[in-house]
Design an enzyme around this catalytic site. Structure first.
Site, PDB file in Angstrom:
ATOM      1  N   ASP A  63       0.823  -1.210   0.000  1.00 41.14           N
ATOM      2  CA  ASP A  63       0.000   0.000   0.000  1.00 41.14           C
ATOM      3  C   ASP A  63       0.855   1.258   0.000  1.00 41.14           C
ATOM      4  OD1 ASP A  63      -2.189  -1.678   0.078  1.00 41.14           O
ATOM      5  OD2 ASP A  63      -2.445  -1.528   2.245  1.00 41.14           O
ATOM      6  N   ASP A  82      -0.295  15.527  20.653  1.00 39.42           N
ATOM      7  CA  ASP A  82       0.953  15.423  19.893  1.00 39.42           C
ATOM      8  C   ASP A  82       0.771  15.859  18.446  1.00 39.42           C
ATOM      9  OD1 ASP A  82       2.192  14.502  22.131  1.00 39.42           O
ATOM     10  OD2 ASP A  82       2.544  12.465  21.404  1.00 39.42           O
ATOM     11  N   ALA A 136      -2.528  11.140  20.605  1.00 41.79           N
ATOM     12  CA  ALA A 136      -2.145  11.185  22.021  1.00 41.79           C
ATOM     13  C   ALA A 136      -2.665  12.451  22.704  1.00 41.79           C
ATOM     14  CB  ALA A 136      -0.622  11.090  22.163  1.00 41.79           C
TER      15      ALA A 136
END
Length: 265
Positions: free
Chosen positions: A59, A160, A195
């Protein structure tokens, strides 16, 4: 019929060439060309004048192809899986090449996939899987907000980074972060915090056609399908006008693929 060939893997090339050579020997009236000089035995493609492209690899190889050859992105693409997951591929390099001969007679379906674009700093990039805004300092969180084009805030907080994924990309980075798998037939995009500091920041399924502005208080990387495209504090995400057109031998069975290729033990 003119067919371009792109080999996007450096391993398992012997199996790829065995498949390709046998396929060439089984076809008549087909002109074969090498895209990006990836097949030394074929003539180099110039000008993008082909009817179809065969991409060998995983992919990631398909993503690399559409980013390095935008002039061929809208051509019908037959993806032959030669990687690890091969979720998007139609056939595998381990199969008999004769299984795809009907493609050269025009007996196939086109599976159109939507893309997203990101505009920032007078630049623009596109993504089949996802657009990521990621804090440049891996040891720090960024304060990121997402706002619809008409002003309503979608989410805001410390994290993040942020992923905006297509349904095609819902089975990639987004899924690894706990986002849902979205049927590619659903006209939507996913907004997934990376996160997040607060548990109230959750993945959101958002209308594909509604533009969103992503703003960070810190300069962040803009990453499209894994390729770093620049740095910014502000980017606009909207639909990309072109589509990726994947060649299918049958109507795609998405949930069968999930079971057999992605969710296998």
């Amino acid at each position: 019929m003119r067919v371009g060939v792109y080999i996007g893997v450096s391993y398992g090339v012997d199996a790829v060439m065995q498949f390709l050579n046998k396929l060439i020997s089984l076809t008549q009236g087909v002109e074969w060309f090498s895209v990006d000089n990836s097949v030394a035995a074929l003539s180099s493609l110039e000008g993008g004048n082909v009817d179809m492209v065969i991409v060998f690899g995983g992919d990631g190889s398909l993503l690399r192809f559409i980013h390095t050859h935008p002039e061929l992105m809208s051509k019908p693409i037959l993806h032959v899986g030669a990687g690890r997951i091969n979720f998007l591929s139609e056939v595998l390099v381990t199969e008999e090449p004769s299984s795809v001969l009907r493609v050269f007679k025009g007996d196939y379906y086109i599976d159109e996939r939507d893309l997203l674009s990101a505009s920032f700093n007078n630049s623009k990039c596109y993504a089949l899987n996802e657009i990521v805004m990621r804090c440049m300092d891996p040891g720090r969180m960024a304060t990121i907000s997402v706002t619809e084009e008409h002003g309503e805030e979608v989410m805001s907080g410390r994290m993040d980074g942020l992923i905006t994924a297509t349904p095609t990309g819902s089975t990639a980075y987004s899924l690894a972060l706990g986002g849902p798998v979205v049927d590619y037939r659903v006209k939507s995009k996913l907004i997934v915090p990376i996160a997040p500091f607060s548990r109230t920041l959750v993945p959101i399924v958002h209308p594909y056609d509604v533009k969103v502005r992503v703003t960070s208080m810190d300069e962040s990387y803009v990453i499209c399908d894994g390729f770093i495209k620049g740095k910014t504090m502000n980017l606009l995400i909207e639909p990309w006008p072109e589509k990726v057109r994947l060649v299918r031998l049958r109507r795609i069975m998405m949930y069968e693929r999930l079971r057999t290729r992605l969710l296998r033990p």
